[in-house]
Design a protein around this motif. Structure first.
Motif, PDB file in Angstrom:
ATOM      1  N   PRO A 451      25.666  38.925 -21.505  1.00 31.24           N
ATOM      2  CA  PRO A 451      26.158  38.954 -20.129  1.00 31.24           C
ATOM      3  C   PRO A 451      25.144  38.377 -19.149  1.00 31.24           C
ATOM      4  CG  PRO A 451      26.474  41.072 -21.199  1.00 31.24           C
ATOM      5  CD  PRO A 451      25.638  40.258 -22.119  1.00 31.24           C
ATOM      6  N   GLY A 452      25.528  37.316 -18.446  1.00 28.91           N
ATOM      7  CA  GLY A 452      24.664  36.760 -17.423  1.00 28.91           C
ATOM      8  C   GLY A 452      23.899  35.523 -17.846  1.00 28.91           C
ATOM      9  N   SER A 453      24.004  35.141 -19.114  1.00 25.47           N
ATOM     10  CA  SER A 453      23.242  33.974 -19.565  1.00 25.47           C
ATOM     11  C   SER A 453      24.171  32.847 -20.005  1.00 25.47           C
ATOM     12  CB  SER A 453      22.336  34.352 -20.745  1.00 25.47           C
ATOM     13  OG  SER A 453      21.723  33.193 -21.297  1.00 25.47           O
ATOM     14  N   ALA A 454      23.830  31.617 -19.597  1.00 23.89           N
ATOM     15  CA  ALA A 454      24.588  30.447 -20.060  1.00 23.89           C
ATOM     16  C   ALA A 454      24.118  30.034 -21.460  1.00 23.89           C
ATOM     17  CB  ALA A 454      24.453  29.296 -19.074  1.00 23.89           C
ATOM     18  N   GLN A 455      22.968  30.544 -21.854  1.00 24.45           N
ATOM     19  CA  GLN A 455      22.472  30.493 -23.231  1.00 24.45           C
ATOM     20  C   GLN A 455      21.994  29.150 -23.787  1.00 24.45           C
ATOM     21  OE1 GLN A 455      25.605  33.419 -24.802  1.00 24.45           O
ATOM     22  NE2 GLN A 455      23.737  34.114 -25.762  1.00 24.45           N
ATOM     23  N   VAL A 456      22.857  28.339 -24.386  1.00 21.76           N
ATOM     24  CA  VAL A 456      22.321  27.190 -25.138  1.00 21.76           C
ATOM     25  C   VAL A 456      22.973  25.867 -24.752  1.00 21.76           C
ATOM     26  CG1 VAL A 456      21.431  28.277 -27.218  1.00 21.76           C
ATOM     27  CG2 VAL A 456      23.877  27.920 -27.003  1.00 21.76           C
ATOM     28  N   THR A 464      16.006  21.804 -21.227  1.00 23.92           N
ATOM     29  CA  THR A 464      14.949  22.797 -21.395  1.00 23.92           C
ATOM     30  C   THR A 464      14.453  23.256 -20.030  1.00 23.92           C
ATOM     31  OG1 THR A 464      12.950  23.367 -22.614  1.00 23.92           O
ATOM     32  CG2 THR A 464      13.001  21.182 -21.593  1.00 23.92           C
ATOM     33  N   VAL A 465      13.447  24.106 -20.059  1.00 23.83           N
ATOM     34  CA  VAL A 465      12.870  24.629 -18.820  1.00 23.83           C
ATOM     35  C   VAL A 465      11.410  24.204 -18.808  1.00 23.83           C
ATOM     36  CG1 VAL A 465      12.424  26.726 -17.485  1.00 23.83           C
ATOM     37  CG2 VAL A 465      14.453  26.601 -18.960  1.00 23.83           C
ATOM     38  N   VAL A 466      10.975  23.611 -17.694  1.00 21.86           N
ATOM     39  CA  VAL A 466       9.588  23.138 -17.620  1.00 21.86           C
ATOM     40  C   VAL A 466       8.864  23.765 -16.427  1.00 21.86           C
ATOM     41  CG1 VAL A 466      10.088  20.908 -18.725  1.00 21.86           C
ATOM     42  CG2 VAL A 466      10.194  21.095 -16.229  1.00 21.86           C
ATOM     43  N   ASP A 467       7.532  23.684 -16.477  1.00 19.90           N
ATOM     44  CA  ASP A 467       6.738  24.154 -15.346  1.00 19.90           C
ATOM     45  C   ASP A 467       6.451  22.986 -14.399  1.00 19.90           C
ATOM     46  OD1 ASP A 467       4.689  22.624 -16.448  1.00 19.90           O
ATOM     47  OD2 ASP A 467       3.621  24.356 -17.296  1.00 19.90           O
ATOM     48  N   ASP A 468       5.621  23.233 -13.392  1.00 17.39           N
ATOM     49  CA  ASP A 468       5.333  22.206 -12.391  1.00 17.39           C
ATOM     50  C   ASP A 468       4.785  20.919 -12.983  1.00 17.39           C
ATOM     51  OD1 ASP A 468       5.968  23.049  -9.715  1.00 17.39           O
ATOM     52  OD2 ASP A 468       4.603  24.736 -10.096  1.00 17.39           O
ATOM     53  N   ASP A 469       4.099  21.041 -14.119  1.00 16.55           N
ATOM     54  CA  ASP A 469       3.496  19.860 -14.740  1.00 16.55           C
ATOM     55  C   ASP A 469       4.340  19.290 -15.867  1.00 16.55           C
ATOM     56  OD1 ASP A 469       1.301  20.199 -13.047  1.00 16.55           O
ATOM     57  OD2 ASP A 469       0.520  21.762 -14.400  1.00 16.55           O
ATOM     58  N   THR A 470       5.623  19.604 -15.858  1.00 16.72           N
ATOM     59  CA  THR A 470       6.563  19.071 -16.857  1.00 16.72           C
ATOM     60  C   THR A 470       6.290  19.586 -18.267  1.00 16.72           C
ATOM     61  OG1 THR A 470       6.401  17.042 -15.510  1.00 16.72           O
ATOM     62  CG2 THR A 470       7.914  16.955 -17.349  1.00 16.72           C
ATOM     63  N   ASN A 471       5.518  20.648 -18.400  1.00 18.67           N
ATOM     64  CA  ASN A 471       5.349  21.230 -19.734  1.00 18.67           C
ATOM     65  C   ASN A 471       6.468  22.211 -19.990  1.00 18.67           C
ATOM     66  OD1 ASN A 471       2.777  19.986 -20.127  1.00 18.67           O
ATOM     67  ND2 ASN A 471       1.968  21.508 -18.675  1.00 18.67           N
ATOM     68  N   GLU A 472       7.009  22.149 -21.192  1.00 21.82           N
ATOM     69  CA  GLU A 472       8.058  23.074 -21.550  1.00 21.82           C
ATOM     70  C   GLU A 472       7.497  24.492 -21.506  1.00 21.82           C
ATOM     71  OE1 GLU A 472      10.196  21.328 -24.835  1.00 21.82           O
ATOM     72  OE2 GLU A 472      11.216  23.261 -25.116  1.00 21.82           O
ATOM     73  N   VAL A 473       8.206  25.419 -20.897  1.00 22.01           N
ATOM     74  CA  VAL A 473       7.689  26.792 -20.834  1.00 22.01           C
ATOM     75  C   VAL A 473       8.004  27.508 -22.147  1.00 22.01           C
ATOM     76  CG1 VAL A 473       7.993  26.889 -18.314  1.00 22.01           C
ATOM     77  CG2 VAL A 473       9.759  27.863 -19.814  1.00 22.01           C
ATOM     78  N   GLY A 476      10.466  33.478 -22.752  1.00 24.23           N
ATOM     79  CA  GLY A 476      10.032  34.577 -21.906  1.00 24.23           C
ATOM     80  C   GLY A 476       9.521  34.114 -20.549  1.00 24.23           C
ATOM     81  N   ALA A 477       9.469  32.802 -20.325  1.00 23.17           N
ATOM     82  CA  ALA A 477       8.920  32.306 -19.057  1.00 23.17           C
ATOM     83  C   ALA A 477       9.957  31.497 -18.281  1.00 23.17           C
ATOM     84  CB  ALA A 477       7.687  31.456 -19.325  1.00 23.17           C
ATOM     85  N   GLY A 478       9.667  31.311 -16.991  1.00 26.92           N
ATOM     86  CA  GLY A 478      10.616  30.621 -16.124  1.00 26.92           C
ATOM     87  C   GLY A 478      10.071  29.327 -15.560  1.00 26.92           C
ATOM     88  N   LYS A 521      13.745  31.108 -19.872  1.00 27.19           N
ATOM     89  CA  LYS A 521      14.132  31.281 -21.270  1.00 27.19           C
ATOM     90  C   LYS A 521      13.819  32.719 -21.643  1.00 27.19           C
ATOM     91  CE  LYS A 521      12.549  26.803 -22.931  1.00 27.19           C
ATOM     92  NZ  LYS A 521      11.622  26.284 -23.951  1.00 27.19           N
ATOM     93  N   ASP A 522      14.737  33.378 -22.328  1.00 27.22           N
ATOM     94  CA  ASP A 522      14.416  34.733 -22.763  1.00 27.22           C
ATOM     95  C   ASP A 522      13.705  34.668 -24.115  1.00 27.22           C
ATOM     96  OD1 ASP A 522      16.359  34.455 -24.743  1.00 27.22           O
ATOM     97  OD2 ASP A 522      17.838  35.722 -23.711  1.00 27.22           O
ATOM     98  N   ASP A 523      13.487  35.813 -24.702  1.00 25.30           N
ATOM     99  CA  ASP A 523      12.694  35.834 -25.936  1.00 25.30           C
ATOM    100  C   ASP A 523      13.369  35.118 -27.100  1.00 25.30           C
ATOM    101  OD1 ASP A 523      10.727  37.102 -24.586  1.00 25.30           O
ATOM    102  OD2 ASP A 523      11.387  39.124 -25.148  1.00 25.30           O
ATOM    103  N   ASP A 524      14.679  34.958 -27.012  1.00 22.73           N
ATOM    104  CA  ASP A 524      15.375  34.200 -28.059  1.00 22.73           C
ATOM    105  C   ASP A 524      15.454  32.712 -27.728  1.00 22.73           C
ATOM    106  OD1 ASP A 524      16.037  36.655 -29.284  1.00 22.73           O
ATOM    107  OD2 ASP A 524      17.775  36.855 -27.957  1.00 22.73           O
ATOM    108  N   GLY A 525      14.926  32.328 -26.561  1.00 21.79           N
ATOM    109  CA  GLY A 525      15.030  30.926 -26.148  1.00 21.79           C
ATOM    110  C   GLY A 525      16.323  30.629 -25.411  1.00 21.79           C
ATOM    111  N   ASP A 526      17.138  31.648 -25.141  1.00 23.46           N
ATOM    112  CA  ASP A 526      18.380  31.434 -24.390  1.00 23.46           C
ATOM    113  C   ASP A 526      18.069  31.209 -22.914  1.00 23.46           C
ATOM    114  OD1 ASP A 526      20.263  31.555 -26.422  1.00 23.46           O
ATOM    115  OD2 ASP A 526      20.373  33.748 -26.346  1.00 23.46           O
ATOM    116  N   ILE A 527      18.885  30.362 -22.293  1.00 23.77           N
ATOM    117  CA  ILE A 527      18.629  29.971 -20.906  1.00 23.77           C
ATOM    118  C   ILE A 527      19.410  30.856 -19.930  1.00 23.77           C
ATOM    119  CG2 ILE A 527      18.923  28.086 -19.226  1.00 23.77           C
ATOM    120  CD1 ILE A 527      18.317  26.135 -21.534  1.00 23.77           C
TER     121      ILE A 527
END
Ligand code: ATP
Ligand code: MG
Length: 667
Positions: A451-456, A464-473, A476-478, A521-527
């Motif tokens: 519930p609440g996740s668009a997932q994959v 994917t999800v990246v940080d300010d420097d374009t590194n994939e997080v 567990g990180a945003g 990304k949560d601990d399973d890598g779901d978005i």
């Protein structure tokens, strides 16, 4: 990992439990129903195949379509970010959405069960749709429309709207659909920007029990400079209300369309021929004219509609409640479903006319099996009460979809429980006008949903999800949601403004498409989508997502809906301001505001505790139901309001502003 949660999830009673939102985020999964999984159109295999050979996968999906010239080329990315997909192929979109089904012996299948708001109905088969589209195509040609000419469409939700779009596609004239509720100003700027040659409209449509005029806005728009190239206005008679008439320019649809030949030979167009321009909702700023083309767009909307909704065209009755003036209406009312030969419901009006059970009555009446709607509508239904859907037989439903905003877990659970009998999968689909088709979503026969996740990302999609420097997080990180490879239904540019296309989407992160949304990304890598980055708040050095604070507020039993913004604050950089709509009986007082502040602090930590909470009657929304937080930010910071042309109801902002001086402030 998936487990059966039915024992704990007969849970309307406990969904307001304080820790639940957090619990759901981390731990809840709903495995796909076994029967659905066993017969699903798409299985887990598709992810593997697409991963091994992404372009081969899309080339395979392109074969869902009927091409006049089969493409040999899949992707031309030699001039990034300007993509060409299937560039040496040729096809006709209207032929793919209509004629080929008739040729395959499906002429008697219903394409649209139309339900007018006053209760008038009409069913249109694929054979009838073919005749009407053919006649409308001839009529446009008679009006001088040629391949490449832009046609503006400003219509209510009636079958002629889909016919008009398909007729444009049939003759290669890109359409620009402008939502029927927009003002003359908004219509004029869109006509100017696209330099439209013809406008298709109606005398009016029915809205909230009354005829609501459209033609006067067209007349007014066409007095503005920059609209001189519009030579004809084609007018559908829907309400029968009086209309002003400009001789020589205005033409009744029934007078010109009905007398045309019923056969029309579709011409094949290049895969990269423009199909439509559509302006974004304007949630974050001035709307952008997004350009979509033919072959790649149709491939992806066809595939995703088949995969995400598991469409079985012989038996399903599919209903997308979006307005056709929004991209969801383009991709998942017109092009995706029709290319798949779906039977659809098309409803003209609002969910609460003449009563708050209207939608559920429609589901029962037509035996709707797949329902696709938006969180804002789900929250409105929650507010109206569980007893309303309970009065109707919703047992035909087998898949529920959500789109438009992050869906808070509370609403997700309500949707599944009260609409989906606690067993129907909910697919939360993330995408944008720019992406053309669904990008990130569970698959109903494959994914254990959360519930609440668009997932994959879908097979063939790289996100994917990246940080300010374009590194994939790490998990567990945003950070920021980016798309790392081109996709078939991607926008090709912003109409007339390649530079803005580069600047808006491709300059923030090198070689990545920046969607403008925050995600984690949560601990399973779901978005999990966290809202627009423009909306992310910076409070005493911490990034806080508006979505999370809103979800926490809505998990309180007295709150029906919430919008959160960060307002400039001398001490903390930004201060969290929340606007909440209370549930029916809740009294608005200081005590409640304190209770809500404490509730958020308990759920998310003291840093996320809103500084101000203002109960309001309504929230400012776009026509597609998205909350316009930038306007609330203007209010919270005492500024003049920015662009309001895409706001549903401008009186909402006056109402909110008038409440502000007496707003309860901080500690
Ligand atoms: P503008 O770009 O002019 O500000 P807009 O982004 O509101 O307008 P759309 O293209 O209609 O216009 O909306 C796409 C946006 O809607 C996405 O970028 C995202 O923020 C939000 N969205 C859509 N579906 C979802 C979803 N399932 N979960 C989270 N957010 C979603
Ligand atoms: Mg956007």
């Amino acid at each position: 990992m998936a487990w059966d949660t039915t024992d704990t999830l007969g849970m309307g009673d406990v969904v307001s439990n304080e820790s639940l939102a957090n619990l759901l985020r981390e731990e809840r999964r709903f495995a796909p129903p076994a029967e659905l999984a066993a017969s699903a159109n798409v299985t887990a295999e598709a992810y593997k195949r697409a991963k091994a050979d992404r372009l081969g996968f899309w080339a395979e999906q392109a074969r869902r379509l009927t091409w006049a010239t089969e493409p040999n080329e899949t992707l031309d990315w030699s001039n990034p970010p300007f993509a060409k997909w299937f560039a040496d192929g040729k096809l006709n979109v209207a032929y793919n959405c209509v004629d080929r089904h008739v040729e395959n012996g499906l002429g008697d299948r219903v394409a649209f069960h139309f339900e007018g708001e006053p209760g008038d109905t009409r069913s249109l088969t694929y054979a009838e749709l073919q005749r009407e589209v053919s006649q409308a195509a001839h009529a446009l040609t008679e009006l001088g429309v040629q391949g490449g000419d832009r046609v503006a469409i400003y219509m209510p939700m009636i079958p002629e709207t889909a016919v008009a779009m398909l007729a444009c596609a049939r003759i290669g004239a890109p359409h620009s659909v402008v939502f029927g509720g927009f003002s003359a100003d908004a219509l004029a700027t869109r006509i100017q920007d696209a330099d439209a040659r013809v406008v298709i409209t109606a005398d009016g449509g029915y809205r909230r029990g009354k005829p609501s005029a459209l033609k006067p806005a067209v007349d007014e728009a066409l007095t503005r400079p920059g609209t001189e190239n519009v030579r004809s206005v084609l007018v559908v008679r829907r309400t029968g209300q009086d209309v002003a008439w400009s001789e020589g320019r205005d033409v009744w649809w029934h007078e010109i369309v009905d007398r045309q030949p019923e056969q029309h030979t579709p011409e094949a167009f290049d895969a990269e021929h423009p199909l439509f321009i559509l302006y974004t909702s304007g949630t974050t700023g001035k709307p952008k004219g997004i350009l979509h083309t033919t072959g790649g767009y149709l491939t992806q909307v066809s595939y995703t509609h088949h995969a995400v909704f598991d469409l079985k065209p012989e038996t399903d009755v599919y209903w997308c409640t979006a307005d056709v003036g929004w991209v969801t209406g383009h991709s998942y009312i017109v092009y995706g479903p029709l290319s798949n030969g779906a039977t659809e419901v098309l409803y003209e009006g609002t969910p609460d006319t003449p009563h708050q059970g209207r939608w559920w009555e429609i589901v029962q009446k037509y035996g709707v099996t797949i329902l696709y709607t938006a969180p804002t509508a789900i929250r409105a239904c929650m507010k109206w009460g569980d007893d309303i859907p309970a009065k109707f037989d919703l047992s035909s439903l087998r898949i529920l979809g959500s789109v438009g905003e992050p869906i808070n877990p509370e609403a997700w659970i309500w949707y599944r429980k009260h609409i989906g009998a606690d067993q129907t999968p909910v697919v939360d689909t993330w995408w944008q006008t720019e992406t053309g088709g669904i990008m990130i979503t569970p698959l109903p026969g494959v994914t254990a949903t959360k519930p609440g996740s668009a997932q994959v990302p879908l097979p063939g999609i790289s996100a994917t999800v990246v940080d300010d420097d374009t590194n994939e997080v790490p998990n567990g990180a945003g950070g920021y949601l980016v798309l790392t490879e081109p996709w078939p239904s991607m926008l090709r540019t912003i109409w007339g403004d390649d530079q803005r296309y580069l600047d808006t989407y491709w300059s923030r992160f090198e070689k990545r498409y920046f969607a403008g949304d925050g995600a984690k990304k949560d601990d399973d890598g779901d978005i999990w989508l966290l809202g627009r980055v423009d909306d992310v708040m910076l409070v005493s050095g911490h990034n806080i997502s508006t979505t999370e604070v809103e979800s926490a507020l809505v998990s309180h039993p007295k709150v029906a809906e919430a919008a959160v913004v960060g307002a400039t604050d001398p001490q903390t950089t930004q201060a969290i301001c929340a606007f909440v709509i209370l549930r029916g009986s809740a009294a608005e007082d200081e005590g409640l505001v304190e209770e809500l502040r404490a509730h958020v602090a308990k759920q998310l930590g003291p840093i996320a505790k809103p500084k101000r909470i203002l109960p309001v009657a309504e929230l400012p929304k776009t026509r597609s139901g998205k909350i316009m937080r930038r306007l609330l930010r203007d209010v919270a910071e005492n500024r003049a309001l920015g662009d309001v042309t895409t706001l549903t109801d401008s009186s909402v902002m006056e109402l909110i502003q008038s409440k502000l001086p007496s707003a309860p402030s901080e500690d």
